[in-house]
Enzyme design. Structure first.
Site, PDB file in Angstrom:
ATOM      1  N   HIS A 142      -6.229  -6.946   5.033  1.00  0.00           N
ATOM      2  CA  HIS A 142      -5.137  -6.906   4.055  1.00  0.00           C
ATOM      3  C   HIS A 142      -3.779  -6.783   4.742  1.00  0.00           C
ATOM      4  O   HIS A 142      -2.798  -7.408   4.311  1.00  0.00           O
ATOM      5  CB  HIS A 142      -5.341  -5.752   3.070  1.00  0.00           C
ATOM      6  CG  HIS A 142      -6.263  -6.081   1.938  1.00  0.00           C
ATOM      7  ND1 HIS A 142      -7.629  -6.104   2.065  1.00  0.00           N
ATOM      8  CD2 HIS A 142      -6.002  -6.425   0.645  1.00  0.00           C
ATOM      9  CE1 HIS A 142      -8.181  -6.439   0.909  1.00  0.00           C
ATOM     10  NE2 HIS A 142      -7.212  -6.637   0.029  1.00  0.00           N
ATOM     11  N   LYS A 190     -14.825   1.370  -3.703  1.00  0.00           N
ATOM     12  CA  LYS A 190     -15.356   2.693  -3.985  1.00  0.00           C
ATOM     13  C   LYS A 190     -14.242   3.582  -4.528  1.00  0.00           C
ATOM     14  O   LYS A 190     -13.099   3.496  -4.104  1.00  0.00           O
ATOM     15  CB  LYS A 190     -15.909   3.320  -2.698  1.00  0.00           C
ATOM     16  CG  LYS A 190     -16.480   4.710  -2.866  1.00  0.00           C
ATOM     17  CD  LYS A 190     -16.971   5.281  -1.541  1.00  0.00           C
ATOM     18  CE  LYS A 190     -15.829   5.710  -0.646  1.00  0.00           C
ATOM     19  NZ  LYS A 190     -16.292   6.404   0.578  1.00  0.00           N
TER      20      LYS A 190
END
Length: 419
Positions: free
Chosen positions: A264, A330
């Site tokens: 990212h 998560k």
């Protein structure tokens, strides 16, 4: 130290041959060559705490601890008159679900800043015994603090995976030592539901072997997905995703992209420079994961989700510029990410943290797409079959990590936690 290193080297080799996640890195802030992954056998690193004591044995405790729970470690220098209980109850909700509750909390009190942190970590090495303590009754101040925190933390209603529930902690550990009269250093380190500890004593008579746990001691559980909705990732549309409800269980099928922190960061830098990304994300889903290298006949090694909040700062740009439809990770998303998800009609799906081996069983194939030099943090494309996920943030911005604990706090009221 050299002797200990020679003792452990063969065991390190066995770990590599059996499959291990190479997550020890020299961070770009301190390494001239940028993010350097220490995955060469000679560079396998562990954090060692060595204590020399009288005797003729070598006692070794090993903790294979995930970064998700370690990232939620907290420290505070309280005034001596401040309440430790109040600080813990104020702090635990800010930790989110990235530490994969239900687990343990290790509390270190006293000494100095670094001593309190060490005590907190050392306390987590002890076995879970809070029920035995409650049954016989706490005697010392530390034991009384353990029981009080166990009760009050569970009343927060955070629950398993942060989705709300009666059990947030399975135990609370406390170690303390004297400190300066003007200071009250307090450290808190959580341990996730996956407690991977080993303890051996070497006495010179030969190697020590540990028997694997007997799986028959675990309760027989079945996961009923008969009510789940199957989703074809290769054909899913934004309109279809908008129909998914918060807390709904989905079974993902088809091609799923991967990418986490390093990927990212690199993509953000490329977008800021006006460069084209090497992967088309339009109407695709990205899984926040760094898969472990496969061994033997595996398609991929353990591939559990990483904490999604670390990708929050990248979310708006990814949704706005790439056409990304959804994310899988998560724990919860923060306000910035939720607002972006709502604005662009995207969705966030939660996979189960602490079950990386089981999640990997849904992956049928894997191929590298981009950023090969990032190793486990490269962009891969998985082919998945019936990968179970939960709608954690829907396209309207409703987060189950907010609604779930709020509901359970009300449901828990009046229920005796201590029995």
């Amino acid at each position: 130290m050299e002797v200990i290193g020679k003792l452990l080297q063969p065991h390190a080799l066995a770990l590599v041959q059996g499959g291990i996640a190479f997550w020890i890195v020299a961070h770009e802030h301190f390494a001239e060559r940028g993010l350097k992954r220490l995955d060469v056998l000679g560079e396998i690193r562990a954090v060692l705490e060595v204590e020399l004591v009288l005797g003729n044995t070598c006692e070794i405790t090993v903790a294979a601890k995930g970064g998700g729970s370690e990232a939620k470690s907290k420290f505070v220098m309280l005034n001596p008159s401040d309440s430790i209980v109040e600080w813990v109850l104020k702090t635990v909700p800010t930790m989110g679900a990235g530490w994969c509750p239900p687990g343990m909390l290790g509390i270190g009190i006293g000494g100095t800043a670094e001593k309190a942190m060490l005590l907190a970590k050392q306390s987590l090495m002890d076995p879970i015994d809070i029920q035995d303590l409650i049954a016989r009754g706490p005697q010392t101040t530390a034991e009384k603090l353990r029981v009080e925190l166990y009760d009050k933390v569970n009343r927060l209603g955070i629950g398993a995976q942060g989705l709300g529930g009666l059990t947030t902690v399975l135990d609370v550990k406390v170690l303390d030592t004297p400190s300066h009269a003007a200071n009250l250093p307090v450290a808190m380190i959580p341990n996730c539901a996956a407690t991977r500890h080993a303890h051996v004593v070497l006495d010179g008579s030969g190697p020590v072997f540990l028997d694997p746990p007997n799986l028959d001691l675990w309760p027989k559980l079945t996961y009923d997905v008969s009510g789940a909705r199957r989703v074809n990732l290769d054909t899913v549309t934004r309109e279809e995703a908008a129909s998914w409800k918060p807390s709904e269980v989905l079974l993902l099928n088809g091609k799923l992209l991967t990418g986490r922190d390093a990927a990212h960061k690199r993509m953000t830098d490329m977008l800021n420079r006006g460069e084209k990304l090497p992967v088309d994300f339009k109407n695709r889903f990205i899984y926040y994961v760094g898969p472990v290298d496969p061994v033997r006949d595996e398609v991929v090694g353990p591939a559990g989700p990483t904490t999604a909040t670390r990708m929050d700062k990248f979310t708006r740009q990814m949704l706005a510029t790439t056409g990304l439809l959804g994310m899988v990770g998560k724990a919860e998303r923060g306000p910035v990410a939720i607002e972006a998800i709502k604005e662009f009609g995207a969705v966030y799906l939660m996979a189960v943290g602490g079950a990386a081996y089981l999640v990997a069983k849904a992956i049928r194939s894997s191929r590298l797409l981009a950023f090969e030099d990032l190793g486990m943090e490269a962009i891969y494309e998985f082919e998945v079959k019936d990968m179970p996920v939960t709608v954690a943030v829907d396209s309207k911005g409703t987060s189950v990590h907010q609604t779930g604990p709020e509901e359970w706090q009300q449901r828990i009221a009046g229920i005796p936690i201590l029995s």
